[in-house]
Write a protein that holds these residues in place. Sequence first.
Motif, mmCIF file in Angstrom:
data_model
loop_
_atom_site.group_PDB
_atom_site.id
_atom_site.type_symbol
_atom_site.label_atom_id
_atom_site.label_comp_id
_atom_site.label_asym_id
_atom_site.label_seq_id
_atom_site.Cartn_x
_atom_site.Cartn_y
_atom_site.Cartn_z
ATOM 1 N N LYS A 72 14.984 1.834 -5.908
ATOM 2 C CA LYS A 72 13.590 2.241 -5.735
ATOM 3 C C LYS A 72 12.706 1.088 -6.170
ATOM 4 O O LYS A 72 12.963 0.443 -7.183
ATOM 5 C CB LYS A 72 13.263 3.480 -6.562
ATOM 6 C CG LYS A 72 13.740 4.744 -5.908
ATOM 7 C CD LYS A 72 12.961 5.938 -6.388
ATOM 8 C CE LYS A 72 13.439 7.138 -5.592
ATOM 9 N NZ LYS A 72 12.553 8.243 -5.652
ATOM 10 N N ILE A 73 11.676 0.851 -5.391
ATOM 11 C CA ILE A 73 10.722 -0.205 -5.710
ATOM 12 C C ILE A 73 9.382 0.471 -5.953
ATOM 13 O O ILE A 73 8.869 1.171 -5.082
ATOM 14 C CB ILE A 73 10.640 -1.243 -4.577
ATOM 15 C CG1 ILE A 73 12.034 -1.849 -4.369
ATOM 16 C CG2 ILE A 73 9.597 -2.298 -4.886
ATOM 17 C CD1 ILE A 73 12.180 -2.674 -3.135
ATOM 18 N N TRP A 74 8.843 0.305 -7.146
ATOM 19 C CA TRP A 74 7.627 1.004 -7.538
ATOM 20 C C TRP A 74 6.384 0.139 -7.448
ATOM 21 O O TRP A 74 5.337 0.598 -7.038
ATOM 22 C CB TRP A 74 7.772 1.558 -8.957
ATOM 23 C CG TRP A 74 8.786 2.646 -9.045
ATOM 24 C CD1 TRP A 74 10.044 2.562 -9.560
ATOM 25 C CD2 TRP A 74 8.650 3.985 -8.565
ATOM 26 N NE1 TRP A 74 10.690 3.758 -9.442
ATOM 27 C CE2 TRP A 74 9.853 4.662 -8.842
ATOM 28 C CE3 TRP A 74 7.619 4.688 -7.935
ATOM 29 C CZ2 TRP A 74 10.061 5.993 -8.506
ATOM 30 C CZ3 TRP A 74 7.823 6.013 -7.599
ATOM 31 C CH2 TRP A 74 9.032 6.656 -7.889
ATOM 32 N N HIS A 75 6.471 -1.103 -7.853
ATOM 33 C CA HIS A 75 5.305 -1.988 -7.839
ATOM 34 C C HIS A 75 5.714 -3.357 -7.305
ATOM 35 O O HIS A 75 6.806 -3.838 -7.595
ATOM 36 C CB HIS A 75 4.716 -2.163 -9.245
ATOM 37 C CG HIS A 75 4.251 -0.897 -9.855
ATOM 38 N ND1 HIS A 75 4.960 -0.249 -10.830
ATOM 39 C CD2 HIS A 75 3.146 -0.146 -9.618
ATOM 40 C CE1 HIS A 75 4.310 0.851 -11.168
ATOM 41 N NE2 HIS A 75 3.212 0.932 -10.449
ATOM 42 N N ALA A 76 4.785 -3.955 -6.543
ATOM 43 C CA ALA A 76 5.019 -5.294 -6.004
ATOM 44 C C ALA A 76 3.666 -5.948 -5.750
ATOM 45 O O ALA A 76 2.643 -5.262 -5.662
ATOM 46 C CB ALA A 76 5.827 -5.225 -4.715
ATOM 47 N N SER A 77 3.677 -7.255 -5.644
ATOM 48 C CA SER A 77 2.444 -7.977 -5.316
ATOM 49 C C SER A 77 2.668 -8.760 -4.030
ATOM 50 O O SER A 77 3.769 -9.233 -3.761
ATOM 51 C CB SER A 77 2.052 -8.917 -6.454
ATOM 52 O OG SER A 77 3.047 -9.903 -6.639
ATOM 53 N N VAL A 78 1.602 -8.868 -3.243
ATOM 54 C CA VAL A 78 1.669 -9.590 -1.981
ATOM 55 C C VAL A 78 1.636 -11.085 -2.258
ATOM 56 O O VAL A 78 0.850 -11.562 -3.068
ATOM 57 C CB VAL A 78 0.499 -9.183 -1.065
ATOM 58 C CG1 VAL A 78 0.508 -9.994 0.219
ATOM 59 C CG2 VAL A 78 0.548 -7.694 -0.765
ATOM 60 N N LYS A 79 2.531 -11.813 -1.590
ATOM 61 C CA LYS A 79 2.617 -13.263 -1.751
ATOM 62 C C LYS A 79 2.519 -13.907 -0.371
ATOM 63 O O LYS A 79 2.834 -13.270 0.631
ATOM 64 C CB LYS A 79 3.943 -13.646 -2.401
ATOM 65 C CG LYS A 79 4.094 -13.064 -3.786
ATOM 66 C CD LYS A 79 5.223 -13.745 -4.486
ATOM 67 C CE LYS A 79 5.109 -13.423 -5.958
ATOM 68 N NZ LYS A 79 5.066 -14.583 -6.763
ATOM 69 N N PRO A 80 2.111 -15.163 -0.323
ATOM 70 C CA PRO A 80 2.068 -15.836 0.979
ATOM 71 C C PRO A 80 3.470 -16.016 1.549
ATOM 72 O O PRO A 80 4.441 -16.116 0.812
ATOM 73 C CB PRO A 80 1.410 -17.182 0.681
ATOM 74 C CG PRO A 80 1.436 -17.333 -0.793
ATOM 75 C CD PRO A 80 1.641 -15.997 -1.410
ATOM 76 N N SER A 81 3.535 -16.045 2.847
ATOM 77 C CA SER A 81 4.809 -16.218 3.537
ATOM 78 C C SER A 81 5.258 -17.670 3.447
ATOM 79 O O SER A 81 4.436 -18.572 3.495
ATOM 80 C CB SER A 81 4.626 -15.828 4.998
ATOM 81 O OG SER A 81 5.830 -15.442 5.560
ATOM 82 N N ARG A 95 0.834 -1.213 0.000
ATOM 83 C CA ARG A 95 0.000 0.000 0.000
ATOM 84 C C ARG A 95 0.862 1.254 0.000
ATOM 85 O O ARG A 95 0.553 2.238 -0.663
ATOM 86 C CB ARG A 95 -0.928 0.014 1.221
ATOM 87 C CG ARG A 95 -2.162 -0.800 1.016
ATOM 88 C CD ARG A 95 -3.125 -0.602 2.169
ATOM 89 N NE ARG A 95 -3.424 -1.905 2.700
ATOM 90 C CZ ARG A 95 -3.341 -2.262 3.963
ATOM 91 N NH1 ARG A 95 -3.006 -1.404 4.883
ATOM 92 N NH2 ARG A 95 -3.617 -3.491 4.330
ATOM 93 N N ARG A 96 1.956 1.202 0.742
ATOM 94 C CA ARG A 96 2.857 2.361 0.794
ATOM 95 C C ARG A 96 3.511 2.600 -0.570
ATOM 96 O O ARG A 96 3.697 3.740 -0.990
ATOM 97 C CB ARG A 96 3.912 2.121 1.866
ATOM 98 C CG ARG A 96 4.656 3.368 2.238
ATOM 99 C CD ARG A 96 5.510 3.150 3.450
ATOM 100 N NE ARG A 96 4.668 3.255 4.637
ATOM 101 C CZ ARG A 96 5.138 3.389 5.859
ATOM 102 N NH1 ARG A 96 6.433 3.408 6.058
ATOM 103 N NH2 ARG A 96 4.331 3.496 6.883
ATOM 104 N N LEU A 97 3.859 1.513 -1.282
ATOM 105 C CA LEU A 97 4.428 1.658 -2.626
ATOM 106 C C LEU A 97 3.461 2.419 -3.524
ATOM 107 O O LEU A 97 3.854 3.318 -4.265
ATOM 108 C CB LEU A 97 4.723 0.283 -3.240
ATOM 109 C CG LEU A 97 5.817 -0.561 -2.603
ATOM 110 C CD1 LEU A 97 5.885 -1.933 -3.268
ATOM 111 C CD2 LEU A 97 7.157 0.125 -2.659
ATOM 112 N N ARG A 98 2.167 2.061 -3.455
ATOM 113 C CA ARG A 98 1.165 2.739 -4.281
ATOM 114 C C ARG A 98 0.962 4.177 -3.834
ATOM 115 O O ARG A 98 0.816 5.070 -4.659
ATOM 116 C CB ARG A 98 -0.163 1.974 -4.242
ATOM 117 C CG ARG A 98 -0.105 0.689 -5.042
ATOM 118 C CD ARG A 98 -1.442 -0.018 -5.117
ATOM 119 N NE ARG A 98 -1.733 -0.681 -3.849
ATOM 120 C CZ ARG A 98 -2.864 -0.543 -3.166
ATOM 121 N NH1 ARG A 98 -3.820 0.232 -3.613
ATOM 122 N NH2 ARG A 98 -3.049 -1.191 -2.037
ATOM 123 N N ALA A 99 0.970 4.416 -2.523
ATOM 124 C CA ALA A 99 0.728 5.766 -1.998
ATOM 125 C C ALA A 99 1.863 6.727 -2.352
ATOM 126 O O ALA A 99 1.628 7.912 -2.581
ATOM 127 C CB ALA A 99 0.554 5.710 -0.485
#
Length: 137
Positions: free
Chosen positions: A69-78, A48-52
Amino acid sequence: MIAIVDAMEKLPLLQATAQPLEGISYAKKIDKAEAQIDWTLPAEVIERRLRAFDPAPGCESSLDGEKLKIWHASVKPSPLDTTILPGTIIEASRDELTVQCGVGALGLITVQKPGGKRMAIADFLRGSTLQTGWRFK
């Protein structure tokens, strides 16, 4: 198009309402220090912070002594291994880079080297020697 015409016709009939003074708060300018990624946070919070923070100031972290710099990422299971420290690269393949977070993991999608342009993670990894186990700081 017709909906906008209907709304415009009703505009003179609307009553203005003053904003109440209580409950008002000032949103301070985002400081660059806030853009530093804290890998101990849950993956959802970091994503969410990446998007904000896109387009400014962007989020960054250090890897192998170089800022990234990291601009976009997707959440993955741990992963099931709970001994992995946050910020550790848990998967590094030709086209995927997954980083352990406090809870969950992030699959990086778009990154940027200092002085460079945004690039897909697959393009970044082609010129990289990253390995599983390396840590972001």
